[in-house]
Each structure stands twice: as C-alpha cells, then as structure tokens.
Design an enzyme around this catalytic site. Structure first.
Site, mmCIF file in Angstrom:
data_model
loop_
_atom_site.group_PDB
_atom_site.id
_atom_site.type_symbol
_atom_site.label_atom_id
_atom_site.label_comp_id
_atom_site.label_asym_id
_atom_site.label_seq_id
_atom_site.Cartn_x
_atom_site.Cartn_y
_atom_site.Cartn_z
ATOM 1 N N ASP A 6 -4.964 -0.129 -8.172
ATOM 2 C CA ASP A 6 -3.949 0.348 -7.230
ATOM 3 C C ASP A 6 -4.696 0.688 -5.950
ATOM 4 O OD1 ASP A 6 -2.153 1.755 -5.694
ATOM 5 O OD2 ASP A 6 -1.844 3.380 -7.134
ATOM 6 N N LYS A 68 -4.814 0.705 4.868
ATOM 7 C CA LYS A 68 -3.817 -0.213 4.311
ATOM 8 C C LYS A 68 -2.725 -0.538 5.338
ATOM 9 C CE LYS A 68 -0.967 -0.430 0.126
ATOM 10 N NZ LYS A 68 -0.731 0.266 -1.145
ATOM 11 N N GLU A 164 3.909 -3.028 -6.256
ATOM 12 C CA GLU A 164 3.710 -1.691 -6.826
ATOM 13 C C GLU A 164 4.873 -1.214 -7.712
ATOM 14 O OE1 GLU A 164 2.759 0.447 -3.289
ATOM 15 O OE2 GLU A 164 0.806 -0.528 -3.135
ATOM 16 N N ASP A 187 9.449 5.035 -4.958
ATOM 17 C CA ASP A 187 8.012 5.235 -4.749
ATOM 18 C C ASP A 187 7.744 5.757 -3.343
ATOM 19 O OD1 ASP A 187 5.301 5.016 -4.272
ATOM 20 O OD2 ASP A 187 5.107 2.974 -5.030
#
Ligand code: AMP
Length: 595
Positions: A6, A68, A164, A187
């Site tokens: 992850d 990211k 994800e 999420d």
C-alpha cells in the site's frame, strides 16, 4: 514470493500472505506503518520513513512528503501546502527540487518502495522482486504508469496495480466468499477520498462504481486546524521550521482527539522564545473538519447512482484510511449509508492486507477469488464535428477490449488523426486528451476507407490503443503513458461538469450530428432535383424546397432540435425523388450492362 504494498500518500505498508494469513511486515524499529516521507541530505543516501519524518521540522525544504499527489503530473499547475519546491514548466513532467537536485516523483516513491522491499527481505530472508501495488481508483493512466515505474526503479516488478477500495474489500470479504453482498468502501486517507460500491458474489468481486476526490483528506483537516490555531488561538509560526512544528502539533492533537474529548496543544518556543498552549476540544476539531467531511457526501451519492442502487441496498459499509479513525467521520459515513460501519479491521492496514491477498492470488497460493475492476471514466476518440465517440464507457469491467470502425470524412484523405480522450463530456474539447497519433491509410472516396480503432485496458488499468487500416492491414499500437495535462481537481470536476452541462452538451451533439447530415444532404438534394426534379409534381417539388429552406434556416440560427426535425423532414420528403434518381441511374446503366 510476491508482496503486497500500500503506497499511501501519508503512510505505506508492505505485507505478505503466508500459511493462511496476511502478515504486515515491521521494520527494524518494529513499526509496520512507514511514513511516506523521504529526506534528502546534502550528501549521502536519503532517509526514508520515521527518521525522515523527524527531519520535516528541521529541514522542511529537503523533506518530501505526500509525493503521491505528484505522481504522473505535469508542471505548471498550482501546488500548495508543501514547504519543498516543485519545478517543471507547463507540459513537462513535474519535478521535485531539493537544492540543485531535480527528482521525479517516481524516484521519491522508489525510495519508499526500496525501504519496504528491504524490510520485507530482512523479515522473510529471501530476495523480493515482485509486488502488487495499490493506487486510488481515480488514478489515471499516467499516474498508474508512474507507479509502475517507481516500482521498477526500486527493483520491483509491479505485477499488478490494484485499486485501493478493491483491496480493502478483499481484506474484509475473504472469509465471506459464499455470500452475496453489496459493499460500500469509504476511504478517507491523508490526501485522497475514494468511495466504491462493490458486489461480492460466489467468490467474485465486481466494482459496480467508483467515485472520489484526489484532493480531499486528513491533510486538509490538518491545514484547517493550523489556521484555527493561528487565528483563534494566537499561535504564530514565523518561519518554515516553526510552521512545520505547528503542523506536527496539530496533527498529533487531531489524532489524540479521536480517543479523547479534549487535549492540550502545547508548543514550546514557537516564535522567538514565546511558548504557546491551548486546550482543544473534540468539538472544536469537528467544527474545523466538518466542511471537508461533508464534501464526501456528493461522491457517495454519485457512486450509488452510478451503481443503480438505493442506499438501502448496501449491506456492508467498510471504512478505510487513517482519517476514518475520527469519530466524526465514522458517524458521518454511517449516517450517509444508514448503517453502522464495519471497523473490524485496522483502517490503516486493510488496503495493504488486500494487496497481500491479491499477491497470493497471483502467485497461486490463494485461488478461489477473482477480482474485477472498472474504468472510472469513459474512454474514446474524437470524431467528425469535434464529438466524443466513446469506445469504452465509464464503469466497464477491466481488463477489457472494445473497438469500432471509422471512415474518412473527405475523399482522397490519406491519414487520420486519432485523438484519445478520457471524460464524460459530449464534445471532444471538454474531455482530456490522453494522447494522439496519425494512422495512414489508402486514399479512397469519402466514406470508403475503413480504419479500425481498438482500445485495450490490461489488468493494471493501462490503456493501449490500436488503429488499423483494414485495406492494407497497416497498424499502429500506442500505449497511453503521457500525463494528462489537467489538474487533479479537474478529475473530480469532470463528473460534476458532465451532469451540470448534460442538457447543453446533448444539444451540441444533436446539432453537430444533424449539421453533418444536413451538409451531406443539401448538395445531394440539389443534384437530385437537377436530375429528376422535372418528374415530380408541383406539390412534391415545393414541399422539398420548403424542407430545404427549413434546414438552412435551422442551420443559420443553430437550433439543434429544430435542425434535427428539419433534416428528418427533408429525408422523408425526398424519398420519391431518391427513387426517381435511382431509376434514372438504372436506366442509364441498363443498356451498358446489356451491351
Ligand atoms: P492514510 O492516507 O490512510 O495513511 O491516512 C492518513 C491520514 O489519517 C492522515 O491525515 C492522518 O492524520 C490521519 N489519521 C491517522 N490516525 C488518525 C487518528 N487516530 N485520528 C484521526 N486521524 C488520523
């Protein structure tokens, strides 16, 4: 052995499936969460993770976090909320500037991946060369490709890019494979929000829809809390180092307030020797955080609508991402979906667990699960009149392949520009261009060339476009890896805009299509009238002329529906004329054929 990673905005984890369960691997310090932070000293190797986090306060301009957000992005976009510098002119790949050094976001991510790889190798005692890496469902092609490249730079072959939320559902759902369940995965991490609706049936996961916001998360709450401390509590941070300390104190207080009703925020010697201290209540934090949490609502509703489901159809609500530890987020999400969220797994670890499970599926250790992912936005090419021609509609299950045949707009044309587009708008110009290339073909009369265009998305969500001239068999395959030159906000705005402009867009499409048809019909009607007009009675003749006028008028005032009707009327009124023209042509051809 394939590991699951992850690669998070804030934290990263690596896990492996072994002997029936997932183990998340701890580093030398015994920590499983690795902060996605890299510190670049003036000389020597970069520091990664916790040691780098500690440098954030001392050397904010040399410590990269939230990288990211920059994966697969281009320069020229506004970047805020980071104390380090980014460089790169508009259109060229974005770079991170540390002193004189220029680093690609992939290189920084590779440093994080490299540390996870080393941790895994130490823990497992074998060399690790393959990984499954997760990305937000909203990552576009360029961002997925950049993630793959980061893996390669770290010496890891990324055997699968996994969304994800799909990974999280896998972590939750593995022990319930026999059931048929509809699951919502909510999420909320540090930098991104994703919501996905999945269906689990007989061991198959299908993503029914996804939605989200690539710039919404705990970071926003942190920044707002810093502002609150400055504005309402008199904290002042005069320099980058002080600002970093203020941010750190705010984040820590936010975390404590997930368990406590109130906490003390205290920063010694914040500004020129003055210390600051304040009691912060959970209610204060919630007031600051609520506007951001509320932003998730629209995305959830859209995901439900896209899946064609009422809220009552959702049987399970899974919360993922560190920010869902906040009681406010739990109750808000629970309220939205009308059910108590399932928090049985650690929200920081579910995605990594899912990645490790997917890795085990790929290396054959686990075999009873199939994963089906979907395309978050439609993909297509531009056609005549600047229209978007969708080849792979949004929410198509991937891997997938689809194609269509196109033809030449003008006689003698010998090449076609393929503009690959992504988005939900009717007009090409409102969508994003992923790439373009020319396909040459044999010059033929108008409408006779045949160019096949095929879109193929592999299991990693990476798009390859093939174009082929069917006459010569000449073909070109282009992998879409270039970055989309739009800001990330535009990603989430796309769906909103498509909804908002649905009426105008549809009108524009109707008008363009009718106009193309009119432009084709008008000259041929004139020609036909010259050939066979004298064989029509006056009534029919004047009816056709009236229809022609009607078309011309509608073209002039650009009235879409009026033009569509006029074209249809013209088509209908010229049926007899067309038959007469055909008859004359046959008569003309008859003797030649006979002789
Ligand atoms: P992720 O991107 O999933 O790693 O989530 C990171 C985000 O979760 C950051 O914004 C953290 O501040 C936030 N977070 C982590 N732990 C907590 C907590 N106990 N309470 C509130 N937020 C948290």
């Amino acid at each position: 052995m394939i590991v699951g990673i992850d690669l998070g905005t804030t934290n990263s984890l690596v896990g492996v499936y072994d002997a029936g369960f997932v183990t998340l691997i701890a580093d030398e310090a015994g920590q499983r969460l690795t902060p996605s932070v890299v510190y670049y000293p003036e000389s020597g190797a970069p520091l990664v993770g916790r040691p780098a986090s500690r440098m954030r306060a001392i050397h904010p301009e040399s410590t990269v976090f939230s990288v990211k957000r920059f994966m697969g992005r281009r320069g020229g976009e506004e970047v805020s909320g980071i104390p380090y510098r980014v460089a790169g002119s508009a259109g060229s790949p974005l770079q991170i500037a540390i002193g004189d050094r220029r680093l690609s976001p992939e290189e920084v991510s590779a440093a994080i991946l490299g540390k996870l790889k080393a941790d895994a190798e130490r823990a497992l005692g074998v060399e690790i060369t393959k990984a499954v890496v997760t990305v937000p469902a909203y990552f576009n092609d360029a961002q997925r490709s950049a993630t793959k490249r980061a893996g390669e730079l770290a010496g890891l072959e990324v055997v699968r890019i996994l969304n994800e939320p799909t990974a999280a559902a896998l972590a939750y759902g593995l022990d319930r494979l026999s059931e048929k369940t509809k699951v919502a995965v909510y999420d909320l991490g540090g930098g991104t929000f994703d919501v996905s609706i999945l269906e689990l049936t007989g061991g198959v996961f299908q993503v029914l829809s996804t939605n989200g916001n690539t710039r919404l998360g705990g970071d926003d709450i942190d920044a707002a809390l810093v502002r609150h401390l400055e504005e309402a509590c008199g904290f002042q941070a005069p320099d980058p180092a002080a600002r970093a300390r203020l941010l750190e104190a705010a984040v820590e207080a936010k975390h404590r307030l997930s368990d406590l009703e109130e906490t003390v925020v205290s920063i010694p010697f914040l500004e020129s020797g003055v210390s600051r201290e304040v009691v912060l209540k959970r209610a204060d934090l919630e007031k600051v955080a609520l506007p951001f949490v509320e932003k998730t609502r629209a995305h959830c509703l859209r995901a439900l609508a896209d899946a064609g489901l009422e809220v009552a159809a959702i049987q399970e609500l899974i919360l993922v991402g560190g920010s869902t530890r906040m009681p406010l987020v739990r109750s808000y999400a629970g309220g939205l979906f009308g059910r108590t969220p399932n928090c049985s797994r650690n929200p920081d670890e579910a995605v990594a667990e899912g990645a490790a499970l997917q890795a085990a599926i790929l290396d054959g250790t686990l075999s009873q699960v199939v994963l089906l992912d979907i395309t978050p936005l439609s993909l297509g090419i531009e056609t005549f009149g600047g229209l978007m021609n969708v080849i792979l509609p949004r929410n198509t299950t991937i891997p997938c392949k689809a194609g269509e045949m196109f033809t030449n707009a003008v006689a003698g044309q010998s090449s076609m520009l393929i503009r690959v587009l992504q988005g939900e708008r009717e007009l090409a110009r409102d969508n994003w261009e992923l790439g373009r290339f020319e396909i040459p073909f044999q010059a033929l009369p108008k409408g006779q060339a045949r160019v096949g265009v095929q879109f193929e998305i592999d299991a990693n969500g990476i798009l390859a476009v093939l174009a082929r001239d069917t006459a010569t068999g000449l073909e070109q395959v282009v992998q879409m890896t270039s970055a989309v030159e739009v800001s990330d906000e535009a990603v989430e705005k796309m769906l909103e805009d498509a909804l908002e402009n649905a009426f105008d867009d549809m009108n524009a499409r109707v008008f363009t299509e009718a106009k193309l048809k009119a432009q084709e019909m008008l000259p041929s009607v004139t020609k036909a009238l010259a050939v066979a007009g004298d064989r029509l009675d006056d009534f029919e003749r004047s009816r056709i002329e009236a229809c022609v006028d009607e078309v011309k008028k509608a073209l002039e005032v650009e009235a879409a529906q009026q033009l569509k009707r006029a074209v249809a009327n013209l088509d209908e009124s010229t049926q007899t004329l067309a038959a007469l023209v055909m008859e004359i042509a046959m008569q003309g051809a008859g003797p030649r054929r006979g002789g």
